[in-house]
Design a protein around this motif. Sequence first.
Motif, mmCIF file in Angstrom:
data_model
loop_
_atom_site.group_PDB
_atom_site.id
_atom_site.type_symbol
_atom_site.label_atom_id
_atom_site.label_comp_id
_atom_site.label_asym_id
_atom_site.label_seq_id
_atom_site.Cartn_x
_atom_site.Cartn_y
_atom_site.Cartn_z
ATOM 1 N N ALA A 207 4.446 -1.004 -4.525
ATOM 2 C CA ALA A 207 3.763 -1.707 -3.434
ATOM 3 C C ALA A 207 4.737 -2.532 -2.587
ATOM 4 O O ALA A 207 4.607 -2.579 -1.361
ATOM 5 N N ILE B 172 6.724 -0.499 -0.172
ATOM 6 C CA ILE B 172 5.867 0.180 0.792
ATOM 7 C C ILE B 172 5.252 -0.773 1.818
ATOM 8 O O ILE B 172 5.198 -0.476 3.007
ATOM 9 N N ASN B 173 4.791 -1.951 1.380
ATOM 10 C CA ASN B 173 4.221 -2.869 2.388
ATOM 11 C C ASN B 173 4.615 -4.337 2.184
ATOM 12 O O ASN B 173 3.963 -5.220 2.726
ATOM 13 N N GLY B 174 5.663 -4.567 1.432
ATOM 14 C CA GLY B 174 6.108 -5.941 1.206
ATOM 15 C C GLY B 174 5.570 -6.510 -0.092
ATOM 16 O O GLY B 174 6.219 -7.311 -0.745
ATOM 17 N N GLY B 175 4.340 -6.120 -0.430
ATOM 18 C CA GLY B 175 3.745 -6.521 -1.705
ATOM 19 C C GLY B 175 3.549 -8.019 -1.829
ATOM 20 O O GLY B 175 3.433 -8.745 -0.833
ATOM 21 N N PRO C 216 3.205 5.009 -4.418
ATOM 22 C CA PRO C 216 2.454 3.752 -4.430
ATOM 23 C C PRO C 216 2.191 3.270 -5.855
ATOM 24 O O PRO C 216 2.324 4.031 -6.815
ATOM 25 N N CYS D 262 1.548 -0.619 -8.421
ATOM 26 C CA CYS D 262 2.157 -1.884 -8.830
ATOM 27 C C CYS D 262 2.037 -2.010 -10.357
ATOM 28 O O CYS D 262 1.229 -2.773 -10.832
ATOM 29 N N PHE E 39 -2.750 1.515 -5.798
ATOM 30 C CA PHE E 39 -2.088 0.440 -5.048
ATOM 31 C C PHE E 39 -1.940 -0.803 -5.909
ATOM 32 O O PHE E 39 -1.470 -1.838 -5.442
ATOM 33 N N LEU F 89 -2.871 -6.843 0.351
ATOM 34 C CA LEU F 89 -1.895 -6.817 -0.735
ATOM 35 C C LEU F 89 -2.661 -6.583 -2.036
ATOM 36 O O LEU F 89 -3.035 -7.515 -2.749
ATOM 37 N N CYS F 90 -2.908 -5.307 -2.319
ATOM 38 C CA CYS F 90 -3.813 -4.928 -3.417
ATOM 39 C C CYS F 90 -3.444 -5.556 -4.767
ATOM 40 O O CYS F 90 -4.348 -5.959 -5.507
ATOM 41 N N GLN G 157 -9.657 0.496 -0.181
ATOM 42 C CA GLN G 157 -8.645 1.062 -1.077
ATOM 43 C C GLN G 157 -9.093 2.439 -1.587
ATOM 44 O O GLN G 157 -8.299 3.380 -1.645
ATOM 45 N N TYR H 49 -7.240 6.052 -1.245
ATOM 46 C CA TYR H 49 -6.941 6.974 -2.351
ATOM 47 C C TYR H 49 -7.498 8.361 -2.053
ATOM 48 O O TYR H 49 -6.832 9.377 -2.204
ATOM 49 N N THR I 265 -0.607 7.350 0.833
ATOM 50 C CA THR I 265 0.355 6.730 -0.093
ATOM 51 C C THR I 265 0.981 5.477 0.518
ATOM 52 O O THR I 265 1.505 4.629 -0.185
ATOM 53 N N PRO J 99 3.274 -3.110 9.156
ATOM 54 C CA PRO J 99 2.273 -4.163 8.960
ATOM 55 C C PRO J 99 2.452 -5.303 9.955
ATOM 56 O O PRO J 99 3.575 -5.683 10.291
ATOM 57 N N TYR K 4 1.144 -8.416 9.467
ATOM 58 C CA TYR K 4 1.128 -9.691 8.745
ATOM 59 C C TYR K 4 0.488 -10.796 9.594
ATOM 60 O O TYR K 4 1.119 -11.809 9.916
#
Lengths: 180, 241
Positions: free
Chosen positions: A86, A89-92, A148, A150, A179, B97-98, B110, B114, B119, B125, B127
């Motif tokens: 994660a 991919i998006n900063g997490g 993807p 975490c 995710f 941010l899952c 989400q 899926y 992916t 983003p 933000y």
Amino acid sequence: MSARKLKVATCSLAGCFGCHMSFLDMDEQIVDLIELIEFDRSPLTDIKTIGACDIGLIEGGLCNDENVHVLQQFRQHCRILVAVGACAINGGVPALRNRFTVQECLEESYLHGVGVVEAQIPADPELPSLLPQVIPIQNVVKVDFFLPGCPPPATAFVEIIQAVRDNREPRLDYPMRRFD
Amino acid sequence: MNEPVFWLDDKAIPFRDGQTVMTAVTAAGHYIPHLCHHPDLTPHGSCRLCIVQIDGRIRAACTTPAQANMKVTFDTTLLNQQRRQIVELLFAEGNHLCPSCEVSGNCQLQALAYDLGMTHSEFAPLYPQRETDGSHPDIFVDQDRCIFCELCTRSARELDQKNIFGISGRGSHTYLLAHSDSGKLGDTALTETDRAAHICPVGCLLPRNGNYQIPIGERLYDAQPIHIRGNHRPDDGEFTP
């Protein structure tokens, strides 16, 4: 079995090494994998410089200028670059700091944080400078595949490596598209 | 007299007068991806996940009235790719941010990601800077996750007969508004038993109690995709583990 093993380099940028732990958590599949790959630069080998590689596995996003430098080295040396997890991919979770300025983050950590003694913000020129925001790696370099999760499940690492060996697109089935 | 039908790809879908493509397809036991549609509420047509092609035009299935012999193209590579891009845009637009979200595993955004094979997001983003609101004793608001589907707005108005929510601002500064003098949710008439408190498809309107009760592996969308389970929440009364 081909004679040459795939060379794999790995690194953790703004990550927690959880993806690396998941990579290792593949039980007996690791026996077959040893026949397929050998590691170049990686925290697993402690090799510090990267040579020509088939696969680069990047865990973590970009939070400082050293992360950017390492990422660019990986891109230059790796035929296939994979964003792992994660954060890459998006900063997490590290991207939760993006609503604050760097100065606010430093002051909270080093001046006003709980238990801080001799409060001062580190200013050694050898320390990497923080980027204004934590960003995904594909904001800076071309990324070939994305894993993807975490962390991503160990089976997803195996699938990526087998896909590169077989010169095909990876197939991430439903249980591998996570995710969290 | 035979019931009129329209065609969803090669399937004949019977319908009654007044049904939309979405409601008729759902009644026939098929699934069209959606986030802002809810069977108990007036159609909104905002999330665009339910896009289908009719007479060469892309239309929202939830706002398009069913008509006899209409040919509705649904399952194509291009339409699925466009649906996935819409989900990617939603992810890029908010702060999704899952790993740190209470509804991960039970989240419809989400789950659609899926199911549509996402992916990552091809879009960088944004933000955005969005507010949280912890003023209500039972419901927490985390606007980072809001997708502006207005399910809460509509369910408060239509099912609870209350004027609680609205959408304000423009473009990337759009935000969910609580109708009270202070602007805080805690000063509205929302109660924990309202439908609006239990309809958010993501983790924006979040009950304070009951989170993290379902083990990983048994959450709504851990084992089965949303096109099989449907759009549900663990607290909507229709959830069976």
